[in-house]
Scaffold this motif. Structure first.
Motif, PDB file in Angstrom:
ATOM      1  N   CYS A  56       0.841  -1.201   0.000  1.00 58.11           N
ATOM      2  CA  CYS A  56       0.000   0.000   0.000  1.00 58.11           C
ATOM      3  C   CYS A  56       0.877   1.253   0.000  1.00 58.11           C
ATOM      4  O   CYS A  56       0.599   2.233   0.694  1.00 58.11           O
ATOM      5  CB  CYS A  56      -0.934  -0.007   1.208  1.00 58.11           C
ATOM      6  SG  CYS A  56      -2.165  -1.321   1.132  1.00 58.11           S
ATOM      7  N   PHE A  57       1.974   1.223  -0.734  1.00 59.82           N
ATOM      8  CA  PHE A  57       2.868   2.385  -0.839  1.00 59.82           C
ATOM      9  C   PHE A  57       3.389   2.488  -2.272  1.00 59.82           C
ATOM     10  O   PHE A  57       3.450   1.493  -3.004  1.00 59.82           O
ATOM     11  CB  PHE A  57       4.048   2.269   0.137  1.00 59.82           C
ATOM     12  CG  PHE A  57       4.988   1.123  -0.169  1.00 59.82           C
ATOM     13  CD1 PHE A  57       6.084   1.297  -1.015  1.00 59.82           C
ATOM     14  CD2 PHE A  57       4.781  -0.143   0.375  1.00 59.82           C
ATOM     15  CE1 PHE A  57       6.947   0.236  -1.305  1.00 59.82           C
ATOM     16  CE2 PHE A  57       5.626  -1.199   0.089  1.00 59.82           C
ATOM     17  CZ  PHE A  57       6.717  -1.004  -0.752  1.00 59.82           C
ATOM     18  N   ASP A  58       3.738   3.709  -2.659  1.00 61.58           N
ATOM     19  CA  ASP A  58       4.340   3.953  -3.976  1.00 61.58           C
ATOM     20  C   ASP A  58       5.849   4.081  -3.811  1.00 61.58           C
ATOM     21  O   ASP A  58       6.319   4.764  -2.902  1.00 61.58           O
ATOM     22  CB  ASP A  58       3.791   5.256  -4.586  1.00 61.58           C
ATOM     23  CG  ASP A  58       2.284   5.175  -4.838  1.00 61.58           C
ATOM     24  OD1 ASP A  58       1.867   4.266  -5.567  1.00 61.58           O
ATOM     25  OD2 ASP A  58       1.544   6.018  -4.292  1.00 61.58           O
TER      26      ASP A  58
ATOM     27  N   ASP B  83      -1.730  -1.759  -6.779  1.00 60.79           N
ATOM     28  CA  ASP B  83      -3.174  -1.956  -6.656  1.00 60.79           C
ATOM     29  C   ASP B  83      -3.419  -3.098  -5.656  1.00 60.79           C
ATOM     30  O   ASP B  83      -3.466  -4.269  -6.035  1.00 60.79           O
ATOM     31  CB  ASP B  83      -3.797  -2.297  -8.012  1.00 60.79           C
ATOM     32  CG  ASP B  83      -5.318  -2.419  -7.943  1.00 60.79           C
ATOM     33  OD1 ASP B  83      -5.861  -2.502  -6.818  1.00 60.79           O
ATOM     34  OD2 ASP B  83      -5.957  -2.458  -9.009  1.00 60.79           O
ATOM     35  N   PRO B  84      -3.548  -2.773  -4.353  1.00 56.34           N
ATOM     36  CA  PRO B  84      -3.662  -3.828  -3.345  1.00 56.34           C
ATOM     37  C   PRO B  84      -4.896  -4.717  -3.513  1.00 56.34           C
ATOM     38  O   PRO B  84      -4.864  -5.893  -3.152  1.00 56.34           O
ATOM     39  CB  PRO B  84      -3.702  -3.071  -2.009  1.00 56.34           C
ATOM     40  CG  PRO B  84      -4.029  -1.658  -2.356  1.00 56.34           C
ATOM     41  CD  PRO B  84      -3.521  -1.425  -3.734  1.00 56.34           C
ATOM     42  N   ILE B  85      -5.966  -4.171  -4.079  1.00 53.78           N
ATOM     43  CA  ILE B  85      -7.178  -4.979  -4.262  1.00 53.78           C
ATOM     44  C   ILE B  85      -6.940  -6.039  -5.331  1.00 53.78           C
ATOM     45  O   ILE B  85      -7.295  -7.212  -5.156  1.00 53.78           O
ATOM     46  CB  ILE B  85      -8.400  -4.100  -4.642  1.00 53.78           C
ATOM     47  CG1 ILE B  85      -8.574  -2.935  -3.649  1.00 53.78           C
ATOM     48  CG2 ILE B  85      -9.668  -4.949  -4.709  1.00 53.78           C
ATOM     49  CD1 ILE B  85      -8.637  -3.327  -2.199  1.00 53.78           C
TER      50      ILE B  85
ATOM     51  N   GLU C  40      -6.903 -10.081  -4.776  1.00 56.63           N
ATOM     52  CA  GLU C  40      -7.728 -10.978  -5.606  1.00 56.63           C
ATOM     53  C   GLU C  40      -6.887 -12.033  -6.317  1.00 56.63           C
ATOM     54  O   GLU C  40      -7.328 -13.166  -6.509  1.00 56.63           O
ATOM     55  CB  GLU C  40      -8.560 -10.160  -6.598  1.00 56.63           C
ATOM     56  CG  GLU C  40      -9.707  -9.410  -5.897  1.00 56.63           C
ATOM     57  CD  GLU C  40     -10.388  -8.375  -6.786  1.00 56.63           C
ATOM     58  OE1 GLU C  40      -9.909  -8.160  -7.930  1.00 56.63           O
ATOM     59  OE2 GLU C  40     -11.389  -7.789  -6.324  1.00 56.63           O
ATOM     60  N   THR C  41      -5.656 -11.648  -6.710  1.00 58.02           N
ATOM     61  CA  THR C  41      -4.738 -12.617  -7.360  1.00 58.02           C
ATOM     62  C   THR C  41      -4.481 -13.789  -6.418  1.00 58.02           C
ATOM     63  O   THR C  41      -4.592 -14.957  -6.800  1.00 58.02           O
ATOM     64  CB  THR C  41      -3.397 -11.941  -7.724  1.00 58.02           C
ATOM     65  OG1 THR C  41      -3.646 -10.933  -8.701  1.00 58.02           O
ATOM     66  CG2 THR C  41      -2.402 -12.945  -8.293  1.00 58.02           C
ATOM     67  N   ILE C  42      -4.154 -13.475  -5.178  1.00 61.87           N
ATOM     68  CA  ILE C  42      -3.854 -14.541  -4.213  1.00 61.87           C
ATOM     69  C   ILE C  42      -5.119 -15.301  -3.834  1.00 61.87           C
ATOM     70  O   ILE C  42      -5.128 -16.529  -3.789  1.00 61.87           O
ATOM     71  CB  ILE C  42      -3.135 -13.965  -2.982  1.00 61.87           C
ATOM     72  CG1 ILE C  42      -1.692 -13.629  -3.385  1.00 61.87           C
ATOM     73  CG2 ILE C  42      -3.189 -14.925  -1.800  1.00 61.87           C
ATOM     74  CD1 ILE C  42      -0.706 -13.477  -2.289  1.00 61.87           C
ATOM     75  N   ASP C  43      -6.215 -14.552  -3.602  1.00 63.76           N
ATOM     76  CA  ASP C  43      -7.482 -15.217  -3.267  1.00 63.76           C
ATOM     77  C   ASP C  43      -7.851 -16.241  -4.335  1.00 63.76           C
ATOM     78  O   ASP C  43      -8.253 -17.366  -4.020  1.00 63.76           O
ATOM     79  CB  ASP C  43      -8.619 -14.187  -3.165  1.00 63.76           C
ATOM     80  CG  ASP C  43      -8.611 -13.445  -1.835  1.00 63.76           C
ATOM     81  OD1 ASP C  43      -7.823 -13.838  -0.949  1.00 63.76           O
ATOM     82  OD2 ASP C  43      -9.384 -12.495  -1.686  1.00 63.76           O
TER      83      ASP C  43
ATOM     84  N   TYR D 260      -5.020   3.764  -0.003  1.00 67.24           N
ATOM     85  CA  TYR D 260      -4.938   2.323  -0.309  1.00 67.24           C
ATOM     86  C   TYR D 260      -5.539   1.489   0.833  1.00 67.24           C
ATOM     87  O   TYR D 260      -6.266   0.521   0.612  1.00 67.24           O
ATOM     88  CB  TYR D 260      -3.474   1.888  -0.511  1.00 67.24           C
ATOM     89  CG  TYR D 260      -2.796   2.411  -1.760  1.00 67.24           C
ATOM     90  CD1 TYR D 260      -3.399   2.272  -3.020  1.00 67.24           C
ATOM     91  CD2 TYR D 260      -1.536   3.003  -1.690  1.00 67.24           C
ATOM     92  CE1 TYR D 260      -2.759   2.725  -4.165  1.00 67.24           C
ATOM     93  CE2 TYR D 260      -0.888   3.461  -2.838  1.00 67.24           C
ATOM     94  CZ  TYR D 260      -1.502   3.321  -4.078  1.00 67.24           C
ATOM     95  OH  TYR D 260      -0.870   3.767  -5.211  1.00 67.24           O
ATOM     96  N   VAL D 261      -5.210   1.884   2.071  1.00 69.16           N
ATOM     97  CA  VAL D 261      -5.704   1.150   3.250  1.00 69.16           C
ATOM     98  C   VAL D 261      -7.230   1.198   3.300  1.00 69.16           C
ATOM     99  O   VAL D 261      -7.894   0.191   3.574  1.00 69.16           O
ATOM    100  CB  VAL D 261      -5.105   1.732   4.557  1.00 69.16           C
ATOM    101  CG1 VAL D 261      -5.720   1.058   5.790  1.00 69.16           C
ATOM    102  CG2 VAL D 261      -3.593   1.575   4.573  1.00 69.16           C
ATOM    103  N   GLU D 262      -7.789   2.389   3.027  1.00 70.02           N
ATOM    104  CA  GLU D 262      -9.254   2.536   3.051  1.00 70.02           C
ATOM    105  C   GLU D 262      -9.903   1.647   1.999  1.00 70.02           C
ATOM    106  O   GLU D 262     -10.962   1.055   2.238  1.00 70.02           O
ATOM    107  CB  GLU D 262      -9.653   4.010   2.832  1.00 70.02           C
ATOM    108  CG  GLU D 262      -9.207   4.949   3.955  1.00 70.02           C
ATOM    109  CD  GLU D 262      -9.589   4.433   5.348  1.00 70.02           C
ATOM    110  OE1 GLU D 262     -10.765   4.058   5.544  1.00 70.02           O
ATOM    111  OE2 GLU D 262      -8.709   4.372   6.230  1.00 70.02           O
ATOM    112  N   LYS D 263      -9.261   1.522   0.836  1.00 66.11           N
ATOM    113  CA  LYS D 263      -9.793   0.640  -0.217  1.00 66.11           C
ATOM    114  C   LYS D 263      -9.801  -0.813   0.247  1.00 66.11           C
ATOM    115  O   LYS D 263     -10.741  -1.561  -0.020  1.00 66.11           O
ATOM    116  CB  LYS D 263      -8.940   0.766  -1.492  1.00 66.11           C
ATOM    117  CG  LYS D 263      -9.229   2.017  -2.307  1.00 66.11           C
ATOM    118  CD  LYS D 263      -8.378   2.005  -3.575  1.00 66.11           C
ATOM    119  CE  LYS D 263      -8.587   3.288  -4.383  1.00 66.11           C
ATOM    120  NZ  LYS D 263      -7.683   3.335  -5.550  1.00 66.11           N
ATOM    121  N   VAL D 264      -8.725  -1.217   0.923  1.00 70.28           N
ATOM    122  CA  VAL D 264      -8.641  -2.591   1.426  1.00 70.28           C
ATOM    123  C   VAL D 264      -9.750  -2.843   2.448  1.00 70.28           C
ATOM    124  O   VAL D 264     -10.449  -3.864   2.396  1.00 70.28           O
ATOM    125  CB  VAL D 264      -7.253  -2.882   2.044  1.00 70.28           C
ATOM    126  CG1 VAL D 264      -7.238  -4.250   2.732  1.00 70.28           C
ATOM    127  CG2 VAL D 264      -6.164  -2.828   0.970  1.00 70.28           C
TER     128      VAL D 264
END
Length: 364
Positions: A104-106, A118-120, A124-127, A218-222
């Motif tokens: 969650c960092f650039d 893109d943490p989401i 999803e890739t791992i899920d 990024y954290v809020e999106k997660v």
């Protein structure tokens, strides 16, 4: 009981592992740096233990511990054996909970396997890979169960219904932990199959130093993406945590934290959260030789708690002498607690409470 750190390559897994344990996993700017899973036994920070040490002044103090496993980075196609896929999935199956690290960092100097942050998408890739592996497991089990269900076996028919529900969920991208399955059915039909996506998960958002206190977008999106999963989300600046662990003295580390506006390292919060995720709690023994924190599963009985010290304690359990932690602190010693009539004698049915100070009577 152990928690496995997972994530895509280069999201900060090994650096986080290094912060959590005294072991120094190799940490480099390229995928598959961690090949064999590194295992660290990590002390669980607990202010109550420090207070008991202050009151009892023992010869030694031993904290509770939790095992953290650093597992190789996973890539798309792992469920089909891509990268180190089969090894990764085997290692994660052996853990009891998952710490899923998300970048969650650039930072243009640290490559991302998918070339953008893109943490989401990463989650999803791992899920998806874990769900595909679980789908394989459920399909194999269904083959056997369906044959038994056709003969009119009521138990098999019940199990078939649960497995079909799991299969439908996985096929629509829903992890097993998020499915509405009764507690009884989970214990009877789900737990024995050791599904990966049924394991409790905590999402660890790796942020930069500027976001160490408040998080970032990024954290809020997660948080929004995992709202239905009943999963905890925490954030910490892993690179900064690594800098803190490099400092030699406690005083230097405290000054560094104060400069950042933090009261403790984020890793301490993460360890405590992992302990809870594994459904563990602590009881204490407190004497002049040793003050010690003992780890037990939530809901353990007094004999089970005694068995953690030695199996003979459980076999020959007679009774437990129990002092509530708050009583021990407010009266200042075991003797004064006894004088005040606050020590309780508990039997085999007693469910140990987190923080109990205990002494066991046994006979073998």
């Amino acid at each position: 009981m152990k928690a496995g750190i997972v994530g895509l390559p280069n999201v900060g897994k090994s650096t986080l592992f290094n912060c959590l344990s005294n072991a120094k996993a190799q940490s480099a700017n390229f995928p598959f740096c961690t090949i064999e899973p590194n295992i660290g036994v990590v002390n669980v920070p607990d202010a109550r233990l420090e207070k008991l040490e202050e009151l009892v002044n023992p010869e030694r103090v031993l904290p509770a511990t939790v095992e953290i496993v650093d597992i190789a980075g996973l890539v798309k196609g792992a469920s089909k054996g891509e990268g180190l896929g089969n090894q990764f999935l085997g290692n994660i199956r052996e853990t009891d909970a998952i710490l899923h690290v998300l970048r969650c960092f650039d930072n243009d100097n640290i490559v991302h396997v998918d070339s953008s942050i893109d943490p989401i998408r990463d989650k999803e890739t791992i899920d998806m890979e874990l769900q595909l592996k679980d789908l394989e497991t459920v399909d194999k089990k269904l083959e056997k169960v369906k044959r038994a269900a056709k003969t009119g076996n009521k138990e098999a028919q019940k199990e078939e219904a649960v497995l079909l529900k799991i299969k439908a969920g996985l096929e629509t991208g829903t992890s097993i932990r998020a499915l509405d399955i009764s507690k009884e059915d989970r214990i009877e039909f789900v737990k024995p199959l050791q599904f990966i996506t049924d394991k409790p998960v905590m999402y660890v958002c790796n942020v930069d130093e500027d976001a160490a206190i408040t998080g970032n977008a990024y954290v809020e999106k997660v948080k929004a993406a995992v709202a239905k999963e009943n999963a905890e989300v925490i954030f910490l600046a892993v690179g900064t945590e690594a800098d803190i662990t490099e400092l030699e003295s406690y005083e230097e580390r405290q000054l560094f934290l104060e400069d950042l506006g933090l009261t403790e390292p984020g890793s301490a919060k993460l360890i405590r959260s992992a302990y809870k995720l594994l459904e563990l709690e602590t009881y204490f023994t407190a004497g002049v030789k040793e003050v010690r924190a003992w780890t037990i599963p939530v809901g353990a009985t007094a004999p089970q708690a005694a068995g953690v010290i030695h199996t003979d304690f459980e076999k020959g359990f007679i009774r437990a002498e129990v002092i509530a932690y708050d009583d021990f602190v407010s009266f200042g010693s075991e003797a004064k607690v006894k004088e005040a009539g606050k020590m309780r004698v508990e039997g085999k049915e007693y469910i140990v409470k987190d923080g109990d100070v205990m002494h066991f009577r046994f006979n073998v």
